[in-house]
Write a protein that holds these residues in place. Structure first.
Motif, mmCIF file in Angstrom:
data_model
loop_
_atom_site.group_PDB
_atom_site.id
_atom_site.type_symbol
_atom_site.label_atom_id
_atom_site.label_comp_id
_atom_site.label_asym_id
_atom_site.label_seq_id
_atom_site.Cartn_x
_atom_site.Cartn_y
_atom_site.Cartn_z
ATOM 1 N N CYS A 114 -2.255 4.000 -33.765
ATOM 2 C CA CYS A 114 -2.073 3.658 -32.340
ATOM 3 C C CYS A 114 -2.575 2.254 -32.016
ATOM 4 C CB CYS A 114 -2.759 4.679 -31.440
ATOM 5 S SG CYS A 114 -2.041 6.328 -31.525
ATOM 6 N N GLY A 115 -2.634 1.394 -33.026
ATOM 7 C CA GLY A 115 -3.180 0.049 -32.857
ATOM 8 C C GLY A 115 -2.184 -1.044 -33.180
ATOM 9 N N TYR A 116 -2.699 -2.262 -33.265
ATOM 10 C CA TYR A 116 -1.859 -3.456 -33.294
ATOM 11 C C TYR A 116 -2.256 -4.387 -34.443
ATOM 12 C CZ TYR A 116 -0.806 -1.900 -28.541
ATOM 13 O OH TYR A 116 -0.427 -1.160 -27.447
ATOM 14 N N PHE A 117 -1.378 -5.385 -34.676
ATOM 15 C CA PHE A 117 -1.610 -6.408 -35.701
ATOM 16 C C PHE A 117 -0.925 -7.672 -35.199
ATOM 17 C CE2 PHE A 117 -0.908 -8.685 -39.682
ATOM 18 C CZ PHE A 117 -2.040 -8.375 -40.433
ATOM 19 N N LEU A 118 -1.700 -8.754 -35.061
ATOM 20 C CA LEU A 118 -1.187 -9.988 -34.466
ATOM 21 C C LEU A 118 -0.964 -11.047 -35.538
ATOM 22 C CD1 LEU A 118 -0.490 -11.344 -31.738
ATOM 23 C CD2 LEU A 118 -2.847 -12.192 -31.686
ATOM 24 N N ASP A 132 -4.629 -22.339 -26.495
ATOM 25 C CA ASP A 132 -4.836 -21.513 -27.687
ATOM 26 C C ASP A 132 -4.574 -20.050 -27.341
ATOM 27 O OD1 ASP A 132 -5.607 -23.671 -29.297
ATOM 28 O OD2 ASP A 132 -7.713 -23.489 -28.680
ATOM 29 N N LEU A 133 -4.164 -19.265 -28.340
ATOM 30 C CA LEU A 133 -4.005 -17.842 -28.103
ATOM 31 C C LEU A 133 -5.351 -17.265 -27.679
ATOM 32 C CD1 LEU A 133 -1.741 -16.707 -31.086
ATOM 33 C CD2 LEU A 133 -1.066 -17.502 -28.821
ATOM 34 N N PRO A 134 -5.370 -16.361 -26.704
ATOM 35 C CA PRO A 134 -6.646 -15.877 -26.160
ATOM 36 C C PRO A 134 -7.411 -14.942 -27.083
ATOM 37 C CG PRO A 134 -4.812 -14.788 -25.081
ATOM 38 C CD PRO A 134 -4.221 -15.871 -25.924
ATOM 39 N N ILE A 135 -6.758 -14.407 -28.108
ATOM 40 C CA ILE A 135 -7.472 -13.578 -29.086
ATOM 41 C C ILE A 135 -7.136 -14.063 -30.488
ATOM 42 C CG2 ILE A 135 -7.566 -11.557 -27.585
ATOM 43 C CD1 ILE A 135 -5.309 -10.345 -29.188
ATOM 44 N N VAL A 136 -7.971 -13.716 -31.449
ATOM 45 C CA VAL A 136 -7.813 -14.173 -32.831
ATOM 46 C C VAL A 136 -6.718 -13.364 -33.517
ATOM 47 C CG1 VAL A 136 -8.954 -14.439 -35.056
ATOM 48 C CG2 VAL A 136 -10.218 -14.890 -32.943
ATOM 49 N N ALA A 137 -5.804 -14.063 -34.165
ATOM 50 C CA ALA A 137 -4.729 -13.386 -34.885
ATOM 51 C C ALA A 137 -5.267 -12.732 -36.158
ATOM 52 C CB ALA A 137 -3.629 -14.376 -35.233
ATOM 53 N N ASP A 138 -4.655 -11.606 -36.535
ATOM 54 C CA ASP A 138 -5.022 -10.943 -37.791
ATOM 55 C C ASP A 138 -4.492 -11.704 -38.992
ATOM 56 O OD1 ASP A 138 -6.255 -8.310 -36.876
ATOM 57 O OD2 ASP A 138 -4.353 -8.279 -35.784
ATOM 58 N N ALA A 174 -1.163 -9.490 -21.605
ATOM 59 C CA ALA A 174 -2.119 -9.078 -22.635
ATOM 60 C C ALA A 174 -1.458 -8.935 -23.997
ATOM 61 C CB ALA A 174 -2.781 -7.769 -22.239
ATOM 62 N N MET A 175 -2.016 -9.601 -24.993
ATOM 63 C CA MET A 175 -1.615 -9.394 -26.384
ATOM 64 C C MET A 175 -2.743 -8.660 -27.093
ATOM 65 S SD MET A 175 -2.117 -13.261 -27.938
ATOM 66 C CE MET A 175 -1.286 -14.046 -26.564
ATOM 67 N N ASN A 203 -4.718 -7.502 -31.056
ATOM 68 C CA ASN A 203 -4.886 -7.592 -32.502
ATOM 69 C C ASN A 203 -5.448 -6.267 -33.011
ATOM 70 O OD1 ASN A 203 -7.623 -7.630 -31.864
ATOM 71 N ND2 ASN A 203 -7.875 -9.823 -32.285
ATOM 72 N N SER A 204 -5.811 -6.212 -34.296
ATOM 73 C CA SER A 204 -6.256 -4.947 -34.887
ATOM 74 C C SER A 204 -7.588 -4.466 -34.336
ATOM 75 C CB SER A 204 -6.341 -5.073 -36.412
ATOM 76 O OG SER A 204 -7.283 -6.075 -36.770
ATOM 77 N N GLY A 205 -8.315 -5.357 -33.657
ATOM 78 C CA GLY A 205 -9.583 -4.966 -33.051
ATOM 79 C C GLY A 205 -9.480 -4.595 -31.589
ATOM 80 N N SER A 206 -8.283 -4.696 -31.020
ATOM 81 C CA SER A 206 -8.090 -4.366 -29.607
ATOM 82 C C SER A 206 -8.171 -2.870 -29.370
ATOM 83 C CB SER A 206 -6.728 -4.884 -29.127
ATOM 84 O OG SER A 206 -6.645 -6.279 -29.227
ATOM 85 N N ALA A 207 -8.331 -2.498 -28.124
ATOM 86 C CA ALA A 207 -8.336 -1.078 -27.760
ATOM 87 C C ALA A 207 -7.014 -0.448 -28.170
ATOM 88 C CB ALA A 207 -8.554 -0.935 -26.260
#
Length: 237
Positions: free
Chosen positions: A89-93, A104-110, A207-208, A210-214
């Motif tokens: 149920c998660g993501y990968f950026l 810059d992208l607001p969160i760090v890409a995986d 909102a984008m 990554n793998s650490g997001s909720a």
């Protein structure tokens, strides 16, 4: 015994109709306006299943809207390295090509691409193009190969955007612009194998993940069955 077998088949069909369609891993966001709103292109992946998925050895490949192939150069593909995992149920950026302007992208890409193979990169159009997610790293497949029926085993997901895209699921997603992102419905859960209805163009910021997001909270809800086991037994006695 025969009645029980029929009931089990019916119950299986009922369960199947409540599940989310297609492959559990799919493209959930696309931004191609590098050097404008954001400095870098990005693609977000989503895992709709209840278990982590190892996507190491897969590839994300881009093609121009009318181009004859996917992944024709190092600016058109990303080889996903071994050990890359999308949480349940998660993501990968994945961060693509970067221009000189924009935020810059607001969160760090995986996965941060390097424009060198491997892992390669993607410099995608901010208006119209196509992406394919493959479970291998074979490049230069044609739109006809990717869109073959039945869907080839190597194709995990396919998104064409803009009216000129020559590869897509059913029909292309909306045309993009430099200040908007394509977003799959329900945080990535919507998958009716139709790019035009599965995706919406949304103005940035949006909102984008990554793998650490909720985790996607809707993904964690077990769909309710419309029929109970008792009802199935009653129907097939």
């Amino acid at each position: 015994m025969k009645k029980m077998a029929i009931a089990l088949v019916v119950l299986g069909l009922l369960v199947a109709t409540t599940a989310f369609a297609a492959n559990p891993v799919r493209i959930s966001q696309i931004y191609g306006g590098s050097g404008n709103y954001y400095k870098c292109d990005y693609v977000e992946l989503f895992n709709s299943s209840s278990a982590p998925v190892n996507i190491g050895g897969w590839s994300l490949q881009y093609g121009s809207s009318t181009g004859s192939s996917f992944g024709s150069s190092t600016y058109n593909y990303v080889f996903i390295p071994d050990g890359s995992v999308i949480p349940a149920c998660g993501y990968f950026l994945i961060r693509g090509y970067c221009g000189s302007a924009g935020a810059d992208l607001p969160i760090v890409a995986d996965l941060v691409t390097t424009n060198v193979a491997p892992p390669g990169a993607f410099n995608c159009s901010g208006t119209s193009g196509k992406f394919a997610l493959f479970n291998d790293q074979v490049t230069n497949r044609t739109p006809a190969q990717v869109m073959a029926v039945p869907t080839p085993s190597f194709v995990v997901d396919l998104v064409g955007y803009g009216p000129s895209a020559n590869a897509y699921e059913t029909s292309p997603a909306p045309v993009l612009d430099n200040n908007s992102v394509l977003v799959r419905g329900m945080g990535g859960l919507t998958d009716n194998d139709n790019n035009s209805t599965d995706f919406t163009k949304i103005a940035l910021p949006y909102a984008m993940h990554n793998s650490g997001s909720a985790l996607n909270p809707d993904c964690q809800i077990v769909p309710a069955m419309s029929e109970t086991w008792g009802r199935v037994k009653t129907l097939y006695r």
